[in-house]
Design a protein around this motif. Structure first.
Motif, PDB file in Angstrom:
ATOM      1  N   LYS A  37       0.794  -1.224   0.000  1.00 12.48           N
ATOM      2  CA  LYS A  37       0.000   0.000   0.000  1.00 12.48           C
ATOM      3  C   LYS A  37       0.828   1.276   0.000  1.00 12.48           C
ATOM      4  O   LYS A  37       0.378   2.307  -0.475  1.00 12.48           O
ATOM      5  CB  LYS A  37      -0.944  -0.013   1.205  1.00 12.48           C
ATOM      6  CG  LYS A  37      -1.934  -1.169   1.146  1.00 12.48           C
ATOM      7  CD  LYS A  37      -2.918  -1.119   2.298  1.00 12.48           C
ATOM      8  CE  LYS A  37      -3.943  -2.235   2.165  1.00 12.48           C
ATOM      9  NZ  LYS A  37      -4.949  -2.166   3.254  1.00 12.48           N
ATOM     10  N   SER A  38       2.001   1.248   0.579  1.00 14.86           N
ATOM     11  CA  SER A  38       2.867   2.430   0.599  1.00 14.86           C
ATOM     12  C   SER A  38       3.782   2.395  -0.622  1.00 14.86           C
ATOM     13  O   SER A  38       3.850   1.399  -1.334  1.00 14.86           O
ATOM     14  CB  SER A  38       3.700   2.470   1.883  1.00 14.86           C
ATOM     15  OG  SER A  38       4.524   1.320   1.966  1.00 14.86           O
ATOM     16  N   ARG A  39       4.475   3.500  -0.850  1.00 17.28           N
ATOM     17  CA  ARG A  39       5.414   3.578  -1.962  1.00 17.28           C
ATOM     18  C   ARG A  39       6.680   4.295  -1.507  1.00 17.28           C
ATOM     19  O   ARG A  39       6.632   5.240  -0.718  1.00 17.28           O
ATOM     20  CB  ARG A  39       4.807   4.346  -3.158  1.00 17.28           C
ATOM     21  CG  ARG A  39       3.602   3.669  -3.798  1.00 17.28           C
ATOM     22  CD  ARG A  39       3.968   2.406  -4.536  1.00 17.28           C
ATOM     23  NE  ARG A  39       2.825   1.819  -5.226  1.00 17.28           N
ATOM     24  CZ  ARG A  39       2.038   0.869  -4.722  1.00 17.28           C
ATOM     25  NH1 ARG A  39       2.263   0.413  -3.496  1.00 17.28           N
ATOM     26  NH2 ARG A  39       1.040   0.374  -5.444  1.00 17.28           N
ATOM     27  N   ILE A  40       7.820   3.850  -2.019  1.00 16.86           N
ATOM     28  CA  ILE A  40       9.093   4.503  -1.736  1.00 16.86           C
ATOM     29  C   ILE A  40       9.167   5.786  -2.551  1.00 16.86           C
ATOM     30  O   ILE A  40       8.946   5.774  -3.766  1.00 16.86           O
ATOM     31  CB  ILE A  40      10.257   3.560  -2.053  1.00 16.86           C
ATOM     32  CG1 ILE A  40      10.236   2.383  -1.065  1.00 16.86           C
ATOM     33  CG2 ILE A  40      11.598   4.298  -1.975  1.00 16.86           C
ATOM     34  CD1 ILE A  40      11.176   1.253  -1.415  1.00 16.86           C
ATOM     35  N   ASP A  41       9.490   6.892  -1.895  1.00 17.98           N
ATOM     36  CA  ASP A  41       9.466   8.208  -2.533  1.00 17.98           C
ATOM     37  C   ASP A  41      10.851   8.821  -2.690  1.00 17.98           C
ATOM     38  O   ASP A  41      11.006   9.837  -3.378  1.00 17.98           O
ATOM     39  CB  ASP A  41       8.600   9.171  -1.710  1.00 17.98           C
ATOM     40  CG  ASP A  41       7.174   9.261  -2.240  1.00 17.98           C
ATOM     41  OD1 ASP A  41       6.878   8.614  -3.254  1.00 17.98           O
ATOM     42  OD2 ASP A  41       6.365   9.976  -1.637  1.00 17.98           O
TER      43      ASP A  41
END
Length: 343
Positions: free
Chosen positions: A47-51
């Protein structure tokens, strides 16, 4: 802020798996058939993403250095990221090059820096570069493959989780902070700073000098979405910023399990949110950002130069008018990578 907020390697909390819903994209852009985020992210319901990412490779000799650099540059080229002749800030390093997008003019993607003895190579990837990675089937796997033979160490990483329901907004974060849910195990309360601007509110939890900081901000307002857009008031981004420390290294496993490390950093705050949050969709976010920017610019164009264009159409074709007035913006502006567009 206590230096015991994270002890040992960053704590891992197993993520919960929810079904991902496919929703239509805004602003009418047409994507390649079936285009979505990286299959690894979608299939594993991450659900999260590396930014943002800074990673260092410690090479044993010049041959290792050349091999690692060649592999990185090959991967970057597949991502439509080019190595330029421009130099980045070289604090702690002897040489380096800036990375730009092939498709988007004046779009910084990060840098490659190295020591003159060819023993240390650092790759920095900006938010835009990470967007391309999150949409590409290779994801971060090429870096993980390199790390199997060369010592690699993550120095900094940002991981973002979004809420678009309005439930997990800045008010939610403020309440959880006041209740002590962001406190260290020792009970020490981290620093907090609230900033309000024309682009919305931002809440910083933790010092910038700390190895761990949470930034909560109103993403819909930051993107300057129309006031009547669904996401204008409800889109909140929770961005975890981690920095490596000698007694608290960041495992490479975080590239494959960002959800677990995100929750593990503040489990009392985000365990419930992760269960119910919609997976981030970088592809859709890119379309939304660029569409919002274009819509605003077209309104300004109509207001300022609409009558001139109407006059020009009396004696010129549309193609001639566009050729006469279009130009490249030599400052940053949102743009769609060509990989998102149908031919």
């Amino acid at each position: 802020m206590s230096n015991k907020i994270i002890i040992e390697p960053f704590k891992v909390t197993e993520s919960h798996k929810n079904n991902q819903e496919n929703k239509g994209l805004d602003f009418g852009f047409t994507l390649q058939t079936g285009k979505t985020d990286c299959p690894y992210l979608v299939n594993n319901k991450i659900k999260s993403r590396i930014d943002y990412l800074t990673i260092q490779f410690k090479c044993s000799d010049t041959e290792d250095f050349k091999s690692v650099r060649a592999k990185i540059e090959k991967w970057l080229k597949e991502l439509r990221i080019r190595v330029t002749a421009s130099k980045p800030s070289l604090k702690y390093f002897d040489s380096g090059v800036l990375l730009n997008s092939y498709d988007v003019d004046i779009q910084r993607c990060g840098s490659l820096k190295w020591k003159s003895n060819s023993r240390l190579l650092q790759l920095e990837l900006t938010g835009f570069a990470c967007e391309l990675i999150n949409m590409h089937s290779d994801y971060f796997f090429p870096l993980i493959e390199i790390s199997k033979s060369i010592s690699a160490e993550i120095k900094r990483i940002d991981i973002a989780l979004d809420d678009k329901t309005g439930k997990y907004n800045i008010r939610f974060a403020q309440k959880r902070f006041s209740s002590g849910a962001f406190n260290a195990k020792t009970g020490a309360k981290p620093l907090k700073e609230n900033i309000k601007s024309n682009s919305g509110r931002t809440m910083y939890i933790g010092s910038k000098r700390s190895n761990k900081q949470m930034v909560v901000y109103e993403k819909g307002k930051q993107l300057e979405l129309p006031n009547n857009h669904t996401d204008f008031n409800n889109w909140t981004r929770h961005e975890l910023r981690l920095k490596a420390r000698s007694d608290a290294p960041i495992p490479l496993d975080i590239l494959l399990k960002p959800d677990d490390y995100f929750v593990g950093s503040y489990p009392r705050v985000y365990q419930r949110m992760l269960k119910v949050a919609e997976p981030r969709n970088v592809t859709r976010e890119t379309i939304t950002r660029c569409g919002s920017f274009l819509s605003k610019k077209l309104k300004n164009l109509k207001r300022q130069y609409g009558s001139s264009i109407t006059l020009a159409k009396q004696s010129m074709t549309d193609a001639e008018i566009i050729k006469e007035i279009e130009r490249v913006n030599h400052k940053f502006q949102p743009s769609l990578p060509l990989t998102l567009l149908t031919k």
